[in-house]
Design an enzyme around this catalytic site. Structure first.
Site, PDB file in Angstrom:
ATOM      1  N   SER A 241     -18.041 -28.190  42.702  1.00 36.78           N
ATOM      2  CA  SER A 241     -19.332 -28.640  42.195  1.00 36.78           C
ATOM      3  C   SER A 241     -19.955 -29.706  43.077  1.00 36.78           C
ATOM      4  O   SER A 241     -21.075 -30.132  42.807  1.00 36.78           O
ATOM      5  CB  SER A 241     -19.183 -29.152  40.766  1.00 36.78           C
ATOM      6  OG  SER A 241     -17.972 -29.822  40.605  1.00 36.78           O
TER       7      SER A 241
ATOM      8  N   ASN B 220     -25.804 -30.802  41.019  1.00 42.82           N
ATOM      9  CA  ASN B 220     -25.091 -31.994  40.546  1.00 42.82           C
ATOM     10  C   ASN B 220     -25.609 -33.288  41.141  1.00 42.82           C
ATOM     11  O   ASN B 220     -25.393 -34.362  40.583  1.00 42.82           O
ATOM     12  CB  ASN B 220     -23.594 -31.835  40.782  1.00 42.82           C
ATOM     13  CG  ASN B 220     -22.984 -30.967  39.700  1.00 42.82           C
ATOM     14  OD1 ASN B 220     -23.388 -31.053  38.539  1.00 42.82           O
ATOM     15  ND2 ASN B 220     -22.050 -30.117  40.064  1.00 42.82           N
TER      16      ASN B 220
ATOM     17  N   HIS C 286     -21.259 -21.630  43.387  1.00 42.70           N
ATOM     18  CA  HIS C 286     -21.179 -22.639  42.318  1.00 42.70           C
ATOM     19  C   HIS C 286     -21.841 -22.134  41.040  1.00 42.70           C
ATOM     20  O   HIS C 286     -23.068 -22.022  40.971  1.00 42.70           O
ATOM     21  CB  HIS C 286     -21.843 -23.946  42.817  1.00 42.70           C
ATOM     22  CG  HIS C 286     -21.789 -25.055  41.824  1.00 42.70           C
ATOM     23  ND1 HIS C 286     -22.759 -26.020  41.739  1.00 42.70           N
ATOM     24  CD2 HIS C 286     -20.871 -25.360  40.858  1.00 42.70           C
ATOM     25  CE1 HIS C 286     -22.447 -26.862  40.764  1.00 42.70           C
ATOM     26  NE2 HIS C 286     -21.307 -26.483  40.221  1.00 42.70           N
TER      27      HIS C 286
ATOM     28  N   GLU D 109     -25.425 -21.322  42.581  1.00 44.62           N
ATOM     29  CA  GLU D 109     -25.816 -22.015  43.812  1.00 44.62           C
ATOM     30  C   GLU D 109     -24.936 -21.457  44.921  1.00 44.62           C
ATOM     31  O   GLU D 109     -23.706 -21.429  44.764  1.00 44.62           O
ATOM     32  CB  GLU D 109     -25.520 -23.517  43.681  1.00 44.62           C
ATOM     33  CG  GLU D 109     -26.717 -24.394  43.465  1.00 44.62           C
ATOM     34  CD  GLU D 109     -26.364 -25.890  43.426  1.00 44.62           C
ATOM     35  OE1 GLU D 109     -27.214 -26.667  43.847  1.00 44.62           O
ATOM     36  OE2 GLU D 109     -25.274 -26.267  42.981  1.00 44.62           O
TER      37      GLU D 109
HETATM   38  N1  3HC Z   1     -19.991 -16.145  26.389  1.00 42.86           N
HETATM   39  C1  3HC Z   1     -21.059 -15.380  26.132  1.00 42.86           C
HETATM   40  N2  3HC Z   1     -22.157 -15.851  25.491  1.00 42.86           N
HETATM   41  C2  3HC Z   1     -22.143 -17.124  25.071  1.00 42.86           C
HETATM   42  C3  3HC Z   1     -21.062 -17.990  25.313  1.00 42.86           C
HETATM   43  C4  3HC Z   1     -19.947 -17.457  26.010  1.00 42.86           C
HETATM   44  N3  3HC Z   1     -18.885 -18.197  26.342  1.00 42.86           N
HETATM   45  N4  3HC Z   1     -21.372 -19.217  24.800  1.00 42.86           N
HETATM   46  C5  3HC Z   1     -22.601 -19.122  24.256  1.00 42.86           C
HETATM   47  N5  3HC Z   1     -23.068 -17.859  24.412  1.00 42.86           N
HETATM   48  C6  3HC Z   1     -24.384 -17.359  23.997  1.00 42.86           C
HETATM   49  C7  3HC Z   1     -24.482 -17.223  22.500  1.00 42.86           C
HETATM   50  O1  3HC Z   1     -24.019 -15.949  22.076  1.00 42.86           O
HETATM   51  C8  3HC Z   1     -25.966 -17.403  22.254  1.00 42.86           C
HETATM   52  O2  3HC Z   1     -26.667 -16.204  22.491  1.00 42.86           O
HETATM   53  P1  3HC Z   1     -28.005 -15.863  21.627  1.00 42.86           P
HETATM   54  O3  3HC Z   1     -28.946 -17.013  21.808  1.00 42.86           O
HETATM   55  O4  3HC Z   1     -28.498 -14.605  22.260  1.00 42.86           O
HETATM   56  O5  3HC Z   1     -27.519 -15.709  20.214  1.00 42.86           O
HETATM   57  C9  3HC Z   1     -26.398 -18.382  23.337  1.00 42.86           C
HETATM   58  O6  3HC Z   1     -25.371 -18.336  24.351  1.00 42.86           O
HETATM   59  C10 3HC Z   1     -26.518 -19.789  22.810  1.00 42.86           C
HETATM   60  O7  3HC Z   1     -25.275 -20.166  22.231  1.00 42.86           O
HETATM   61  P2  3HC Z   1     -25.130 -20.818  20.795  1.00 42.86           P
HETATM   62  O8  3HC Z   1     -26.165 -20.279  19.865  1.00 42.86           O
HETATM   63  O9  3HC Z   1     -23.708 -20.702  20.384  1.00 42.86           O
HETATM   64  O10 3HC Z   1     -25.353 -22.382  21.014  1.00 42.86           O
HETATM   65  P3  3HC Z   1     -26.584 -23.166  21.582  1.00 42.86           P
HETATM   66  O11 3HC Z   1     -27.888 -22.519  21.296  1.00 42.86           O
HETATM   67  O12 3HC Z   1     -26.324 -24.539  21.114  1.00 42.86           O
HETATM   68  O13 3HC Z   1     -26.398 -23.090  23.168  1.00 42.86           O
HETATM   69  C11 3HC Z   1     -25.505 -23.762  25.254  1.00 42.86           C
HETATM   70  C12 3HC Z   1     -25.205 -23.501  23.782  1.00 42.86           C
HETATM   71  C13 3HC Z   1     -25.847 -22.443  25.949  1.00 42.86           C
HETATM   72  C14 3HC Z   1     -24.227 -24.345  25.854  1.00 42.86           C
HETATM   73  C15 3HC Z   1     -26.716 -24.748  25.347  1.00 42.86           C
HETATM   74  O14 3HC Z   1     -26.467 -25.879  24.574  1.00 42.86           O
HETATM   75  C16 3HC Z   1     -27.014 -25.190  26.764  1.00 42.86           C
HETATM   76  O15 3HC Z   1     -27.667 -24.493  27.537  1.00 42.86           O
HETATM   77  N6  3HC Z   1     -26.527 -26.390  27.133  1.00 42.86           N
HETATM   78  C17 3HC Z   1     -26.707 -26.937  28.466  1.00 42.86           C
HETATM   79  C18 3HC Z   1     -25.664 -26.368  29.372  1.00 42.86           C
HETATM   80  C19 3HC Z   1     -25.805 -26.855  30.784  1.00 42.86           C
HETATM   81  O16 3HC Z   1     -26.630 -27.683  31.120  1.00 42.86           O
HETATM   82  N7  3HC Z   1     -24.929 -26.333  31.636  1.00 42.86           N
HETATM   83  C20 3HC Z   1     -24.861 -26.755  33.019  1.00 42.86           C
HETATM   84  C21 3HC Z   1     -23.824 -27.813  33.129  1.00 42.86           C
HETATM   85  S1  3HC Z   1     -23.650 -28.353  34.774  1.00 42.86           S
HETATM   86  C22 3HC Z   1     -22.509 -27.347  35.451  1.00 42.86           C
HETATM   87  O17 3HC Z   1     -21.954 -26.489  34.837  1.00 42.86           O
HETATM   88  C23 3HC Z   1     -22.185 -27.603  36.864  1.00 42.86           C
HETATM   89  C24 3HC Z   1     -20.788 -28.123  37.027  1.00 42.86           C
HETATM   90  O18 3HC Z   1     -20.522 -28.204  38.405  1.00 42.86           O
HETATM   91  C25 3HC Z   1     -20.581 -29.491  36.407  1.00 42.86           C
END
Ligand code: 3HC
Length: 283
Positions: A119, A190, A140, A152
């Site tokens: 990352s 990041n 990434h 990425e």
């Molecule tokens: N597999 C498949 N689908 C999944 C899943 C999984 N593991 N987890 C969630 N989903 C799907 C759900 O089925 C749902 O689909 P739908 O809207 O069609 O019904 C959708 O994703 C949304 O999930 P939930 O309804 O359970 O929950 P939320 O609406 O609260 O969304 C979230 C959860 C998608 C995690 C949302 O809160 C989000 O986008 N958060 C921000 C995440 C983010 O910023 N990620 C980047 C982090 S940085 C990174 O990763 C880089 C690293 O280097 C640090």
């Protein structure tokens, strides 16, 4: 022919998400971790994630079984030998990743592309641990991998055009949108995201607001799907700290200094959701 077989190293939340995404697109995946329990836990995490989709009526049992049948778990690095692509998703430490890549370079077939899901770390430096820097590339993914559309893609100094093209095509084939960025600390995602998360933790540290209040401000005021403190717990506070340290060290600019409260949580073992406690407590 493109990429038909892949090995994913590290069965944690990123590795299992990557394996799920690849297998969902018809690719045979070897999911490797150091011990059998960790690898089995990764496979269970995938099964649970697919159950959620079934519960929502977005997947059928047959599709779940087919997807899972494409994933094999392993604790032997040599099993990655024949893979067209290896994606390493090991902890965010240069020494660990270099050692792993050097070993992969020894065991894998000469055509295998070695991708890293780092990352923030230098792809050029990681590639230098191998004798095949033209076949090393940054790929990434974002967490949760099955949901987030971005990949990425980062070339090291010696990554070949052919390697880049294959990884770009694979990203599209698995339903992701590849964005190429250059090999600098934290890349784009990041470098921007962690500065926001670190600043959010500083506002808690300085007593400006509670974690709950910070998260409400960013969710309701900026329409972020998750507040930055909850997101830090979701990513893992150890990962957030490692990325801040890479940015701080890499740019030598005090704006990237990790918040002492972040370091303190990591020292306490409060790493976020994965340990049941971070800035929030997870029952
Ligand atoms: N597999 C498949 N689908 C999944 C899943 C999984 N593991 N987890 C969630 N989903 C799907 C759900 O089925 C749902 O689909 P739908 O809207 O069609 O019904 C959708 O994703 C949304 O999930 P939930 O309804 O359970 O929950 P939320 O609406 O609260 O969304 C979230 C959860 C998608 C995690 C949302 O809160 C989000 O986008 N958060 C921000 C995440 C983010 O910023 N990620 C980047 C982090 S940085 C990174 O990763 C880089 C690293 O280097 C640090």
């Amino acid at each position: 022919m493109g990429i038909q077989t892949a090995a994913v190293l590290g069965a944690g939340q990123m590795g299992s998400g990557i394996a799920q995404t690849l297998a969902g697109s018809g690719i045979a995946v070897l999911l490797y971790d150091l011990n059998r329990n960790a690898a089995a836990l990764g496979l269970k995490r995938i099964g649970d994630s697919l159950n959620l989709l079934i519960g929502k009526g977005k997947m059928e049992d047959k599709q779940r079984s087919l997807l899972l049948s494409r994933i094999t778990i392993s604790t032997e690095l040599a099993d990655a030998q024949a893979a067209d692509l290896v994606i390493e998703a090991a902890p965010e430490r240069m020494a660990i990743k270099k050692e792993l890549l050097a070993e992969l370079d020894r065991v894998c077939s000469p055509h295998t592309i070695l991708a890293t899901n780092t990352s923030s770390l230098s792809i050029t430096e990681l590639a230098s641990a191998t004798g095949r820097p033209s076949l090393v590339i940054g790929m990434h993914f974002m967490n949760p991998v099955p949901v987030m559309p971005l990949v990425e893609i980062i070339r090291g100094l010696e990554t070949s055009d052919a390697t880049y093209d294959q990884i770009r095509q694979l990203s599209l084939a698995i339903g992701k949108t590849p964005v190429e960025v250059r090999d600098f600390p934290g890349f784009v995602s990041n470098r921007i995201l962690m500065l926001m998360i670190n600043e959010a933790i500083f506002t808690v540290y300085e007593g400006v607001a509670t974690p709950e209040a910070v998260d409400e401000v960013m969710k309701l005021g900026m329409k972020h799907p998750m507040g930055p403190i909850a997101l830090a717990d979701f990513i893992g506070l150890d990962t957030c700290l490692a990325i801040m340290e890479t940015l701080h060290h890499g740019f030598g600019d005090s704006k990237y200094r990790p918040c002492p409260l972040l370091s303190q949580h990591v020292k306490a073992g409060w790493l976020g959701r994965k340990t049941g406690r971070g800035f929030y407590i997870y029952p």
